[in-house]
Design an enzyme around this catalytic site. Sequence first.
Site, PDB file in Angstrom:
ATOM      1  N   ASP A 244       0.866  -1.180   0.000  1.00 30.63           N
ATOM      2  CA  ASP A 244       0.000   0.000   0.000  1.00 30.63           C
ATOM      3  C   ASP A 244       0.906   1.235   0.000  1.00 30.63           C
ATOM      4  O   ASP A 244       1.860   1.307   0.778  1.00 30.63           O
ATOM      5  CB  ASP A 244      -0.878  -0.028   1.260  1.00 30.63           C
ATOM      6  CG  ASP A 244      -1.803   1.149   1.305  1.00 30.63           C
ATOM      7  OD1 ASP A 244      -2.848   1.075   0.651  1.00 30.63           O
ATOM      8  OD2 ASP A 244      -1.470   2.148   1.972  1.00 30.63           O
TER       9      ASP A 244
ATOM     10  N   GLU B 196       6.618  18.990 -20.845  1.00 29.40           N
ATOM     11  CA  GLU B 196       5.459  18.310 -21.436  1.00 29.40           C
ATOM     12  C   GLU B 196       4.445  19.341 -21.912  1.00 29.40           C
ATOM     13  O   GLU B 196       3.808  19.181 -22.956  1.00 29.40           O
ATOM     14  CB  GLU B 196       4.809  17.372 -20.411  1.00 29.40           C
ATOM     15  CG  GLU B 196       3.668  16.511 -20.977  1.00 29.40           C
ATOM     16  CD  GLU B 196       2.277  17.126 -20.871  1.00 29.40           C
ATOM     17  OE1 GLU B 196       1.318  16.502 -21.368  1.00 29.40           O
ATOM     18  OE2 GLU B 196       2.136  18.231 -20.305  1.00 29.40           O
TER      19      GLU B 196
HETATM   20  N1  TRP Z   1      -1.388  16.268 -20.774  1.00 32.50           N
HETATM   21  C1  TRP Z   1      -2.394  17.280 -20.608  1.00 32.50           C
HETATM   22  C2  TRP Z   1      -1.740  18.433 -19.902  1.00 32.50           C
HETATM   23  O1  TRP Z   1      -0.751  18.264 -19.270  1.00 32.50           O
HETATM   24  C3  TRP Z   1      -3.571  16.799 -19.811  1.00 32.50           C
HETATM   25  C4  TRP Z   1      -4.394  15.817 -20.539  1.00 32.50           C
HETATM   26  C5  TRP Z   1      -5.422  16.085 -21.350  1.00 32.50           C
HETATM   27  C6  TRP Z   1      -4.243  14.415 -20.523  1.00 32.50           C
HETATM   28  N2  TRP Z   1      -5.928  14.929 -21.844  1.00 32.50           N
HETATM   29  C7  TRP Z   1      -5.235  13.901 -21.359  1.00 32.50           C
HETATM   30  C8  TRP Z   1      -3.357  13.562 -19.884  1.00 32.50           C
HETATM   31  C9  TRP Z   1      -5.340  12.540 -21.569  1.00 32.50           C
HETATM   32  C10 TRP Z   1      -3.492  12.204 -20.088  1.00 32.50           C
HETATM   33  C11 TRP Z   1      -4.465  11.689 -20.933  1.00 32.50           C
HETATM   34  O2  TRP Z   1      -2.223  19.518 -19.993  1.00 32.50           O
HETATM   35 ZN    ZN Z   2      -0.259  17.498 -17.690  1.00 30.94          ZN
END
Ligand code: TRP
Ligand code: ZN
Length: 451
Positions: free
Chosen positions: A56, A184
Amino acid sequence: MSHSAHRRTAAATALALAGLLTAAVPAAAAPGGPPAAAPDSRVSAATSPAALAAPDIPLANVKAHLSELQSIAGANGGNRAHGRPGYKASVDYLKAKLDAAGFTTTVQQFTSSGATGYNLIADWPGGDPNQVLMAGAHLDSVSSGPGMNDNGSGSAGVLETALAVSRAQLQPAKHLRFAWWGAEELGLVGSRYHVSNLSSADRSKISGYLNFDMIGSPNPGYFVYDDDPVIEQTFKDFYAGIGVPTEIETEGDGRSDHASFKNVGIAVGGLFTGASRTKSSAQAQKWGGTAGQAFDRCYHSSCDTTSNINDTALDRNSDAIAHAVWALSAGSTVPPGDVFENTQDVAIPDNGAAVTSPVTVSGRTGNAPATLKVGVDIKHTWRGDLVVDLLAPDGTAYRLKNSSSSDSADNVIATYTVNASSETANGTWQLRVQDVARYDTGYIDSWRLTF
Ligand code: TRP
Ligand code: ZN
Ligand code: CA
């Protein structure tokens, strides 16, 4: 020996009647219906006696990491964005924890929009270097806020799972690698950079990449990526075990770092609790929360603080990360269900063309093992006539046996070990046999791949 005289077990006969034998597909891959009592050992690796149960993950520890990241943002202009000091401070915080826990850490630098970016990579020593299981999260926020749900949540969940690996002194069959990506929010820049800098040999060693981006949304949904079937099933098994329904993630496929891996053919999966999309009333009924409201009303805003986290979602998903890391790194310990076999006879023409017999492998993650066992049963009255190869799904040939005019013994009944770690496991493999000398003849009786 005459063709009809050879013996066959009842099971083998049944399998021959079914045509090509492949192990059953994962139970839940069958549409509809509840998961069966899993005759398929490949999917049940997590519950097999060989695999240790994941611990956990303490929610308090995950939340403590989030608090630190919130403080880092507060001390650095309110964000942890690429190119801003709060990003590098976030990397330094995680790196210190991982170094102290015995990880081998690497900070990978890149440049994006005129600023230096950083990926943090943490390798857990040991495991099969030809089978690498990765778990990752983006560590950068947007510049408008501290990024606690997006993506302090995934970063903290992955960090605490890595620290749990260290506490357990886990010795998985696979090599474990954790990663936190930079930039990202600028378009998957850090993870793309990382993947593009891997040699094709190193890419082929990655048996799976698990991505966690937004796992503590304040009005959460429980979404599982619909990608590699074994990874997807591993998460679904966890959620079935705690009695929480899941849905397939549809809020923008390819919108997070798993896309960088998926684009080069690496098996991926992950979890998500929703961003700006609205929770439906059906979803509110099964998960609680507020229908007609976004999963995360503070998505990419200044209010994405530690108050913008649903503790239950963060807790469940952190445990799910650990479950998947434990289950998917344990490796297949060659359970009997992991045999893919073809028992259909194939005549081998005397001094003639090569013949092949196919075996289709499905539902595996990543590459074949470095110790792929190839069991061969060829009946023949002068085995020196025979040249035998294993063909990988992409056609690469592995020589199992050469011809030899002096080897007059009957039959080729042997198990060969092939280093197939550069081959994708899924696909159609072939046993290729050619008889290269006159008079004596025979047939492929059966053959099998054991993973
Ligand atoms: N990656 C996007 C961000 O950082 C967020 C996001 C939108 C997302 N749709 C997604 C992440 C689907 C994982 C899967 O703004
Ligand atoms: Zn994100
Ligand atoms: Ca011959």
